[in-house]
Enzyme design. Sequence first.
Site, mmCIF file in Angstrom:
data_model
loop_
_atom_site.group_PDB
_atom_site.id
_atom_site.type_symbol
_atom_site.label_atom_id
_atom_site.label_comp_id
_atom_site.label_asym_id
_atom_site.label_seq_id
_atom_site.Cartn_x
_atom_site.Cartn_y
_atom_site.Cartn_z
ATOM 1 N N CYS A 86 -6.753 -3.364 -4.719
ATOM 2 C CA CYS A 86 -6.551 -2.124 -3.977
ATOM 3 C C CYS A 86 -7.663 -1.940 -2.942
ATOM 4 O O CYS A 86 -8.850 -1.956 -3.286
ATOM 5 C CB CYS A 86 -6.516 -0.924 -4.916
ATOM 6 S SG CYS A 86 -6.270 0.653 -4.057
ATOM 7 N N ARG A 146 6.135 -3.484 0.053
ATOM 8 C CA ARG A 146 6.701 -2.632 1.097
ATOM 9 C C ARG A 146 8.053 -3.106 1.633
ATOM 10 O O ARG A 146 8.922 -2.271 1.916
ATOM 11 C CB ARG A 146 5.693 -2.503 2.249
ATOM 12 C CG ARG A 146 4.413 -1.773 1.872
ATOM 13 C CD ARG A 146 3.391 -1.848 2.998
ATOM 14 N NE ARG A 146 2.969 -3.231 3.263
ATOM 15 C CZ ARG A 146 2.443 -3.648 4.407
ATOM 16 N NH1 ARG A 146 2.290 -2.813 5.411
ATOM 17 N NH2 ARG A 146 2.081 -4.907 4.558
#
Length: 351
Positions: free
Chosen positions: A96, A220
């Site tokens: 992340c 995504r």
Amino acid sequence: MFGWAHPTMLAPMEGITHPTFRTLLAANGGVGVVCTEFVRVAGEVVSPKHMARQVVRSPGTPLSVQIMGTHAELMADAAGAVAAAGADIVDVNLGCPAPRVVRKGAGSAMLANPALLYEVLAAMRDRVPGVMSAKIRAGFDDASGVVETARIVERAGVDFLIVHPRRRADFYEGVADWRITATLVRELRIPVVGNGDCWYAADAHRMRAETGCAAVMIGRPAIRNPWIFRQIAELEQGIEPFSPAGDDIVRWLDELTDKLAVAFPGRRGFGPLGRVKEMVTYLGRGVDDGGEFRREALRLPDVDAVLGCARARLAGLPASALDLGARGGRLETSGSARVATERASQRESEY
């Protein structure tokens, strides 16, 4: 290699891969494993009851639960609780890039601390009787140490590694350097799962062919095209892939919205409206209208208005009016595997 129905994974995405989204996406077919949003472990023992709420399975699809933190004992406790709650895979977030995460030394910041990285992973390994994985980036500020980092992860005992071959410094800009994935496939004894810049189903097949990775993780692009996993499987089977039309997008949004209203009733902040607009942000990228649908929908004040906009603009559109085909398209060429590979070959290797 993994025993999954398909060599694909839905990536963990904060605010996106909640049980409602995971289950609906898995129902479209072609997904080998679905992943939860990351579970943050910081400062206190995570209760088994809390973990059980995270481990919500989608029918017929293995579940990976991702946890993130820096305290070895707490991470080990959380890993044990996740495994006991029924997760098929316990995954640790080492990628992340969000500043609020990095400031606390978690996520991709762990890549800059090899000693802590090994300590946390080894402690987790002792508490996980089943499959354990880790998801990394190519590095924090540079990718020169990616092989050594991956070997530390391997020595700690994970069963497979997922790599997003961008540095933390890149966030989601530039291109994912698939050569890094190929290098890790060659250098490690454990399987490697590739991630990054698979905007079309054909990109996933190119990634496996070019890198030798055992499976492909998609994030995504699966919001942009909720049928991408089905398309990957159909390409693999040699049958003509499904090409969604405007009516398919409208039905998808209608069903998702109905289920979000049940899952997040009356919540303030990022409730159903915010989550539906998050979907529209990506779905709109596949509509060849210069961004008009997306811009209009994102300005609207409530869910019904957003759905009405989708019906007005998308219902009846043929598949040819969208950019959701399996073999590549015209709207996402800047992030496609073809362009990513071309650009990567023109710059010096960073590792």
